[in-house]
Design a protein around this motif. Structure first.
Motif, mmCIF file in Angstrom:
data_model
loop_
_atom_site.group_PDB
_atom_site.id
_atom_site.type_symbol
_atom_site.label_atom_id
_atom_site.label_comp_id
_atom_site.label_asym_id
_atom_site.label_seq_id
_atom_site.Cartn_x
_atom_site.Cartn_y
_atom_site.Cartn_z
ATOM 1 N N UNK A 63 0.594 -5.452 8.039
ATOM 2 C CA UNK A 63 1.617 -5.239 7.008
ATOM 3 C C UNK A 63 2.718 -4.322 7.509
ATOM 4 N N UNK A 64 2.340 -3.239 8.180
ATOM 5 C CA UNK A 64 3.336 -2.285 8.685
ATOM 6 C C UNK A 64 4.248 -2.932 9.729
ATOM 7 N N UNK A 65 3.674 -3.744 10.596
ATOM 8 C CA UNK A 65 4.469 -4.410 11.635
ATOM 9 C C UNK A 65 5.458 -5.402 11.034
ATOM 10 N N UNK A 66 5.032 -6.138 10.015
ATOM 11 C CA UNK A 66 5.826 -7.263 9.510
ATOM 12 C C UNK A 66 6.729 -6.941 8.325
ATOM 13 N N UNK A 67 6.508 -5.856 7.641
ATOM 14 C CA UNK A 67 7.240 -5.604 6.394
ATOM 15 C C UNK A 67 8.742 -5.463 6.562
#
Length: 152
Positions: A63-67
Motif C-alpha cells: 500500500x505504501x509503495x503504490x498509494x
C-alpha cells in the motif's frame, strides 16, 4: 506520423499540455484494456507487486509503495488490495503478508501478456534511445519545476 505543428512551431508548444495529453492517452488506453479483462490498473499494480517478489510483502509495504501512483491515495489503495483478496487473486496472512494464489498467478500471467502488448503498442516507432531521452527530459522538467517523482 503527421505532427500537429511544424518543428518551428512545435518547439514553442507548452510541455504542460503535451505531457498531460500523453498521460491521458496512455492511462485511458491502459485502463480500458485492463477493464476489458476484468481488472483495474491499481489491482494490476497489487497483483504485480505480490507476484514478482520472492519475499512476501506486507499489505502496508504494498500500500505504501503504490498509494502515490497517479495520486491513487491510501484509502483507494487499501480498497484495491481488499478487492484483489475478495477476487481470490491474493491472500493475506495474520501478519499482513500478501501471497499470490494459483488463480492470481494465472491472472497475473494473462495480464502481464496484455501489459507487454500495450508496451509494444505505445513504443511503436520509438527507439530505446528516443525513449530514454524523453524520460530524462521529463525528469528535468519535473526537477526544474520544483517537483519530485520516483517510480520503482
Amino acid at each position: 506520423m503527421e505532427y500537429t505543428h511544424s518543428d518551428t512551431d512545435l518547439i514553442k508548444q507548452p510541455i504542460g499540455y503535451w505531457s498531460w495529453a500523453a498521460y491521458k492517452a496512455v492511462i485511458n488506453r491502459t485502463r480500458a484494456a485492463l477493464a476489458g479483462i476484468g481488472t483495474t490498473q491499481p489491482q494490476w499494480w497489487v497483483i504485480a507487486q505480490v507476484a514478482r517478489t520472492a519475499t512476501p510483502k506486507t499489505r502496508d509495504e504494498v500500500s505504501h509503495l503504490l498509494r502515490n501512483y497517479l495520486d491513487t491515495g491510501p484509502e483507494a489503495m487499501e480498497s484495491e488490495i481488499d478487492k484483489t483478496i475478495v477476487r481470490g487473486w491474493i491472500t493475506e496472512d495474520s501478519e499482513g503478508r500478501l501471497g499470490i494464489t494459483s488463480q492470481g498467478r494465472a491472472f497475473y500471467d494473462k495480464t502481464a501478456i496484455l501489459q507487454s502488448e500495450l508496451w509494444t503498442e505505445r513504443h511503436e516507432g520509438i527507439s530505446d534511445e528516443e525513449y530514454l531521452t524523453t524520460l530524462k527530459v521529463l525528469q528535468r522538467f519535473i526537477h526544474n519545476a520544483g517537483g519530485r517523482a520516483w517510480h520503482h
